[in-house]
Scaffold this active site. Structure first.
Site, short mmCIF file in Angstrom:
data_model
loop_
_atom_site.label_atom_id
_atom_site.label_comp_id
_atom_site.label_asym_id
_atom_site.label_seq_id
_atom_site.Cartn_x
_atom_site.Cartn_y
_atom_site.Cartn_z
CD1 TRP A 179 7.85 1.49 -8.40
CD2 TRP A 179 9.07 -0.06 -7.41
NE1 TRP A 179 9.01 2.13 -7.97
CE2 TRP A 179 9.75 1.15 -7.08
CE3 TRP A 179 9.54 -1.23 -6.87
CZ2 TRP A 179 10.79 1.43 -6.51
CZ3 TRP A 179 10.70 -0.85 -5.97
CH2 TRP A 179 11.18 0.27 -5.77
CD GLU A 218 4.06 1.41 -7.30
OE1 GLU A 218 4.15 0.17 -7.32
OE2 GLU A 218 4.01 2.27 -6.33
CE LYS A 220 10.24 5.28 -4.65
NZ LYS A 220 10.44 3.98 -3.78
CG ASP A 251 2.96 4.47 -3.84
OD1 ASP A 251 3.12 5.35 -2.87
OD2 ASP A 251 3.52 3.41 -3.57
CG HIS A 278 0.29 0.84 -4.44
ND1 HIS A 278 1.79 0.57 -4.97
CD2 HIS A 278 -0.39 -0.12 -5.18
CE1 HIS A 278 1.74 -0.70 -5.38
NE2 HIS A 278 0.45 -1.13 -5.32
CG ASP A 286 7.95 6.25 -1.30
OD1 ASP A 286 6.51 6.07 -1.08
OD2 ASP A 286 8.42 5.18 -1.89
CG ASP A 288 6.11 3.46 1.40
OD1 ASP A 288 5.32 3.20 0.86
OD2 ASP A 288 7.38 3.63 1.22
CG ASP A 318 3.39 0.19 -1.36
OD1 ASP A 318 3.90 -0.17 -0.53
OD2 ASP A 318 3.65 0.70 -2.36
C1 RNT Z 1 8.02 1.25 -4.11
C2 RNT Z 1 6.70 0.91 -4.65
C3 RNT Z 1 6.22 -0.21 -4.45
C4 RNT Z 1 6.57 -1.14 -3.38
C5 RNT Z 1 6.07 -2.55 -3.30
C6 RNT Z 1 6.73 -3.59 -2.47
O1 RNT Z 1 8.41 2.47 -3.84
O2 RNT Z 1 5.76 1.62 -3.98
O3 RNT Z 1 4.96 -0.51 -4.93
O4 RNT Z 1 6.27 -0.40 -2.25
O5 RNT Z 1 6.19 -3.35 -4.56
ZN ZN Z 2 3.74 1.47 -4.31
#
Ligand code: RNT
Ligand code: ZN
Length: 409
Positions: A179, A218, A220, A251, A278, A286, A288, A318
């Site tokens: 990523w 990955e 985004k 993710d 994720h 995002d 988390d 994640d």
């Molecule tokens: C960031 C991504 C990635 C990170 C990790 C720490 O938006 O989701 O996966 O969260 O690599």
């Molecule tokens: Zn991620």
């Protein structure tokens, strides 16, 4: 007692709770190391975190070194039924040396592998393309400066070597998930140039075929500081993964807020042999948050089971929350993923699918809603008991006691 009665109730619907318990035991969840220390790492780099992946909060107990992180993980795994994996980032090296990202080698991570062998857990790996001065422009593999791109390509190549060695040592492939934070705060005039550079850098990074490891990419949607354009968007990586044969990492925080990420599993898996998840919880963006046992996660588990994707989907987590006990966050989130999987494994799939095939949507609806009343909690408690993990008040006491032991860090 409770379990025997639950077992009979599920059996009346044609559901075998023993089969569900057996299946759940063998589904590894890759627990992300970075919940334990707020995505800081152990290398004393001075860059900004990049791409908006900042943990917020200052709850006591942040792991400050590999020993503390491993102790926290050991505690967390003991509260989580089943055997799992650890997802390690390159910034979590365990060494007295201070290698820069383009200098890391397997030996800087060897203590993690020894520990994983000891614990009987698998490992996954990630290059760290953030929290470094050379990532401060929020451009790494797609940076216009070839010197910067080459630095990050070298980092990526080294992480693939390290992941391969980890996989070889542990006798099971390690996923190396890529990523990058690359993007633009304001509207770029040449998106194509950035994406072409990212593609070329990835091609160089991934050019050597490797055993014992699996590459994942990955995507985004956006991050704080890169609101206008993310170079590695979903379409970019979906195409890339299909063409190059890498895993695609989805993710759950990296899509438009109203998108149903679970809906994507069946769609993309027709073109991709393996997926990485994720599992996360975005709130407005995002963000988390620790995953809950909510509709999003239950729908994800439903799709994994319904579409028979468990055998080719790697489940990783994640999220990072520093406003609560970090160990409790791991335990609650990981158990919620397992609970969702258990609920999905306890559905009478033949009945549900046959109602849909007959276009009997009334029967489908009455089934999905009546099934919600079945005592899945008793099956979960049985699963925990068989795997020496606490439930209810003993779990809360255990989490409290451990958190109290780390407040002075
Ligand atoms: C960031 C991504 C990635 C990170 C990790 C720490 O938006 O989701 O996966 O969260 O690599
Ligand atoms: Zn991620």
């Amino acid at each position: 007692m409770g379990y025997e009665s639950a077992k009979a109730q599920f059996a009346a619907w044609g559901v075998d709770t023993e089969a569900a318990i057996d299946r759940l035991k063998d589904i590894p969840i890759s627990v992300h190391c970075w919940q334990g220390d707020d995505v800081v790492g152990f290398e004393n780099q001075t860059g900004t975190s990049g791409g908006g992946i900042q943990a917020t909060g200052n709850h006591p107990g942040r792991a400050r070194n590999p020993e503390e992180l491993r102790a926290d993980l050991e505690f967390a795994y003991a509260q989580i039924p089943g055997a799992h994996r650890l997802n390690l980032h390159a910034m979590y090296m365990d060494t007295d040396e201070a290698p820069d990202r383009d200098e890391i080698e397997y030996r800087h991570f060897a203590p993690w592998v020894d520990w994983a062998k000891d614990q009987g857990i698998g490992l996954d790996f990630n290059p760290t393309f953030f929290a470094h001065a050379k990532a401060d422009d929020n451009l790494t593999l797609s940076h216009p400066d070839k010197g910067i791109r080459d630095f990050w390509i070298e980092h990526g190549i080294r992480t693939r070597d390290i992941a391969a060695k980890i996989g070889e040592e542990l006798g099971a492939p390690a996923i190396n998930n890529i990523w990058v934070p690359d993007g633009y705060k304001d509207i770029p005039v040449d998106r194509m140039a950035a994406r072409a550079r990212l593609e070329a850098s990835l091609d160089t990074m991934l050019s050597e075929a490797k055993d014992h490891m699996l590459d994942a990419v990955e995507s985004k949607l956006f991050g704080i500081g890169v609101e206008a354009c993310t170079v590695g968007s979903h379409e970019f990586y979906l195409g890339y993964a299909i063409r190059k044969g890498t895993l695609l990492c989805l993710d759950m925080g990296h899509f438009h807020p109203t998108e149903n990420i679970a809906d994507k599993l069946s769609a993309v898996s027709l073109s991709l042999p393996e997926l990485l998840l994720h599992v996360s919880r975005p709130m407005r963006w995002d963000s988390d948050h620790v995953i809950l046992l909510n509709d999003d996660i239950q729908t994800m588990a439903h799709e994994l089971v319904s579409a028979d994707l468990l055998g080719r989907t790697h489940i990783g987590l994640d999220f990072f929350d520093a406003t609560i006990s970090r160990t409790a966050a791991w335990v609650i989130g990981t158990r919620n993923m397992q609970k969702a999987l258990l609920q999905a494994l306890l559905k009478p799939w033949n009945r549900l699918k046959s109602a849909e095939d007959r276009l009997d949507f009334t029967a489908r609806l009455v089934l999905t809603e009546e099934l919600k009343d079945l005592p899945y909690g008793a099956v979960w408690a049985e699963f925990c008991a068989r795997n020496d993990a606490p439930v209810g008040p003993p779990l809360i006491a255990s989490l409290d006691t451990y958190q109290a032991s780390v407040v002075d860090r």
